[in-house]
Design a protein around this motif. Structure first.
Motif, PDB file in Angstrom:
ATOM      1  N   GLU A  20       2.837  19.877  -0.576  1.00 38.01           N
ATOM      2  CA  GLU A  20       2.134  18.598  -0.673  1.00 38.01           C
ATOM      3  C   GLU A  20       3.082  17.431  -0.413  1.00 38.01           C
ATOM      4  OE1 GLU A  20      -1.119  19.646  -4.122  1.00 38.01           O
ATOM      5  OE2 GLU A  20       0.980  19.407  -4.684  1.00 38.01           O
ATOM      6  N   ALA A  21       4.281  17.504  -0.955  1.00 39.17           N
ATOM      7  CA  ALA A  21       5.246  16.427  -0.759  1.00 39.17           C
ATOM      8  C   ALA A  21       5.663  16.312   0.697  1.00 39.17           C
ATOM      9  CB  ALA A  21       6.468  16.660  -1.645  1.00 39.17           C
ATOM     10  N   SER A  22       5.825  17.451   1.359  1.00 39.20           N
ATOM     11  CA  SER A  22       6.187  17.440   2.766  1.00 39.20           C
ATOM     12  C   SER A  22       5.063  16.846   3.612  1.00 39.20           C
ATOM     13  CB  SER A  22       6.505  18.863   3.238  1.00 39.20           C
ATOM     14  OG  SER A  22       6.794  18.887   4.624  1.00 39.20           O
ATOM     15  N   ALA A  23       3.822  17.221   3.303  1.00 35.34           N
ATOM     16  CA  ALA A  23       2.679  16.710   4.065  1.00 35.34           C
ATOM     17  C   ALA A  23       2.558  15.196   3.945  1.00 35.34           C
ATOM     18  CB  ALA A  23       1.395  17.378   3.583  1.00 35.34           C
ATOM     19  N   ALA A  24       2.909  14.648   2.774  1.00 33.71           N
ATOM     20  CA  ALA A  24       2.806  13.205   2.547  1.00 33.71           C
ATOM     21  C   ALA A  24       4.104  12.475   2.877  1.00 33.71           C
ATOM     22  CB  ALA A  24       2.424  12.939   1.092  1.00 33.71           C
ATOM     23  N   ASN A  25       5.106  13.210   3.374  1.00 31.33           N
ATOM     24  CA  ASN A  25       6.411  12.634   3.725  1.00 31.33           C
ATOM     25  C   ASN A  25       7.047  11.901   2.545  1.00 31.33           C
ATOM     26  OD1 ASN A  25       8.531  12.268   5.541  1.00 31.33           O
ATOM     27  ND2 ASN A  25       7.780  10.256   6.189  1.00 31.33           N
ATOM     28  N   VAL A  26       7.009  12.537   1.386  1.00 32.13           N
ATOM     29  CA  VAL A  26       7.557  11.938   0.170  1.00 32.13           C
ATOM     30  C   VAL A  26       9.079  11.954   0.206  1.00 32.13           C
ATOM     31  CG1 VAL A  26       7.755  12.197  -2.333  1.00 32.13           C
ATOM     32  CG2 VAL A  26       5.538  12.514  -1.217  1.00 32.13           C
ATOM     33  N   LYS A  27       9.663  10.798  -0.092  1.00 30.71           N
ATOM     34  CA  LYS A  27      11.116  10.643  -0.188  1.00 30.71           C
ATOM     35  C   LYS A  27      11.481  10.309  -1.640  1.00 30.71           C
ATOM     36  CE  LYS A  27      11.339  11.052   4.298  1.00 30.71           C
ATOM     37  NZ  LYS A  27      11.779  12.319   4.903  1.00 30.71           N
ATOM     38  N   PRO A  28      12.774  10.297  -1.988  1.00 28.98           N
ATOM     39  CA  PRO A  28      13.160  10.028  -3.379  1.00 28.98           C
ATOM     40  C   PRO A  28      12.633   8.713  -3.932  1.00 28.98           C
ATOM     41  CG  PRO A  28      15.006  10.951  -2.174  1.00 28.98           C
ATOM     42  CD  PRO A  28      13.930  10.703  -1.160  1.00 28.98           C
ATOM     43  N   THR A  29      12.437   7.719  -3.065  1.00 27.70           N
ATOM     44  CA  THR A  29      11.970   6.409  -3.540  1.00 27.70           C
ATOM     45  C   THR A  29      10.458   6.218  -3.402  1.00 27.70           C
ATOM     46  OG1 THR A  29      12.429   5.446  -1.361  1.00 27.70           O
ATOM     47  CG2 THR A  29      14.176   5.297  -3.024  1.00 27.70           C
ATOM     48  N   THR A  30       9.761   7.214  -2.882  1.00 26.75           N
ATOM     49  CA  THR A  30       8.310   7.094  -2.697  1.00 26.75           C
ATOM     50  C   THR A  30       7.590   7.113  -4.042  1.00 26.75           C
ATOM     51  OG1 THR A  30       8.493   8.281  -0.591  1.00 26.75           O
ATOM     52  CG2 THR A  30       6.289   8.064  -1.522  1.00 26.75           C
ATOM     53  N   VAL A  31       6.587   6.257  -4.185  1.00 29.02           N
ATOM     54  CA  VAL A  31       5.801   6.215  -5.417  1.00 29.02           C
ATOM     55  C   VAL A  31       4.323   6.381  -5.088  1.00 29.02           C
ATOM     56  CG1 VAL A  31       7.456   4.770  -6.651  1.00 29.02           C
ATOM     57  CG2 VAL A  31       5.601   3.699  -5.336  1.00 29.02           C
ATOM     58  N   ALA A  32       3.544   6.633  -6.126  1.00 32.83           N
ATOM     59  CA  ALA A  32       2.096   6.792  -5.984  1.00 32.83           C
ATOM     60  C   ALA A  32       1.380   5.690  -6.761  1.00 32.83           C
ATOM     61  CB  ALA A  32       1.664   8.165  -6.501  1.00 32.83           C
ATOM     62  N   HIS A  33       0.116   5.462  -6.403  1.00 35.96           N
ATOM     63  CA  HIS A  33      -0.725   4.509  -7.126  1.00 35.96           C
ATOM     64  C   HIS A  33      -2.103   5.110  -7.337  1.00 35.96           C
ATOM     65  CE1 HIS A  33       2.350   1.707  -5.547  1.00 35.96           C
ATOM     66  NE2 HIS A  33       2.062   0.977  -6.617  1.00 35.96           N
ATOM     67  N   ILE A  34      -2.649   4.893  -8.508  1.00 35.62           N
ATOM     68  CA  ILE A  34      -4.016   5.333  -8.791  1.00 35.62           C
ATOM     69  C   ILE A  34      -4.985   4.352  -8.157  1.00 35.62           C
ATOM     70  CG2 ILE A  34      -5.720   5.717 -10.616  1.00 35.62           C
ATOM     71  CD1 ILE A  34      -3.417   6.575 -12.426  1.00 35.62           C
ATOM     72  N   ILE A  35      -5.996   4.877  -7.462  1.00 35.59           N
ATOM     73  CA  ILE A  35      -7.058   4.054  -6.882  1.00 35.59           C
ATOM     74  C   ILE A  35      -8.218   4.022  -7.868  1.00 35.59           C
ATOM     75  CG2 ILE A  35      -8.645   3.763  -4.951  1.00 35.59           C
ATOM     76  CD1 ILE A  35      -6.724   5.408  -3.239  1.00 35.59           C
ATOM     77  N   PRO A  36      -8.563   2.851  -8.410  1.00 32.74           N
ATOM     78  CA  PRO A  36      -9.698   2.794  -9.348  1.00 32.74           C
ATOM     79  C   PRO A  36     -10.984   3.246  -8.672  1.00 32.74           C
ATOM     80  CG  PRO A  36      -8.412   0.766  -9.395  1.00 32.74           C
ATOM     81  CD  PRO A  36      -7.933   1.552  -8.212  1.00 32.74           C
TER      82      PRO A  36
END
Length: 217
Positions: free
Chosen positions: A195-211
């Protein structure tokens, strides 16, 4: 604690504080590589006469990666030197990425940790022992959070959240992320390596909840 470790800890704290001040709704992402949880009985069988030794402290309180590793052996193949996480649990559990189900040849379901009914079995082997463990899963993506975080985000234990991740060249939305609040948890979204690879997640990448939009009709 050595001077080098102290400096590393200070840098980590400063970075986390800076990130929180910049965006209080940003959720750090932890990439969860394949790993193993063992019961005390299985640990003793695989590592006779040993104590679990801490290799690295994990973000959630009381959890750590140990120095011990073992091989996961399935009907079709083997994954070698997989890290054992501590402390020991009441039931052994193996967590892998979905792509690794083909390597091992096991139909591991996507489950939350501890939900092991009907899950397949594999062998775990070290130079000193071997056990068969029924409890192979692909971990369902989730967010650890404190009770205060849960109140702030408007969610409770088991709620399904919509989460977006904006990374370099990728905008990814996950519509089935499970809320896992607990008094002592630290805010962190867990994704496996696929999942992290598919989203191109890096050490500084963050997520946000969508209301979620509530209909007025």
């Amino acid at each position: 604690m050595t001077e080098e470790n102290l400096r590393s800890l200070i840098r980590q704290i400063v970075t986390e504080c800076a990130d929180t001040n910049a965006d209080p709704n940003a959720i750090p992402i932890g990439i969860s590589n394949h790993h193993i949880h063992l019961s005390q009985a299985d640990f003793d069988q695989l590592f006779p006469g040993q104590q679990m030794e801490k290799f690295k402290q994990l973000k959630q309180p009381g959890e750590f990666a140990s120095k011990q590793t073992c091989d996961i052996i399935g009907p079709k193949g083997t994954i070698k030197h997989v890290r054992v996480l501590g402390p020991c649990r009441s039931h052994s559990q193996v967590e892998i990425a979905n792509s690794e189900t083909f390597t091992l040849g096991v139909p591991a379901p996507i489950r939350l940790s501890g939900h092991l009914d009907g899950t397949p079995s594999v062998k775990l082997r070290t130079k000193d022992g071997e056990v068969t463990v029924q409890g192979v899963i692909v971990a369902k993506r989730h967010i650890h959070m404190s009770l205060e975080d849960a109140k702030r985000f408007g969610v409770k234990l088991g709620d399904t959240m919509m989460v977006e991740i904006n990374s370099d060249g990728r905008h990814t939305i996950y519509d089935d992320v499970i809320a896992r609040p607990r008094k002592d948890f630290t805010l962190e979204m867990h994704l496996d390596t696929d999942e992290a690879s598919a989203a191109n997640v890096k050490p500084t990448t963050v997520a946000h909840i969508i209301p979620r939009v509530q209909s007025t009709f």
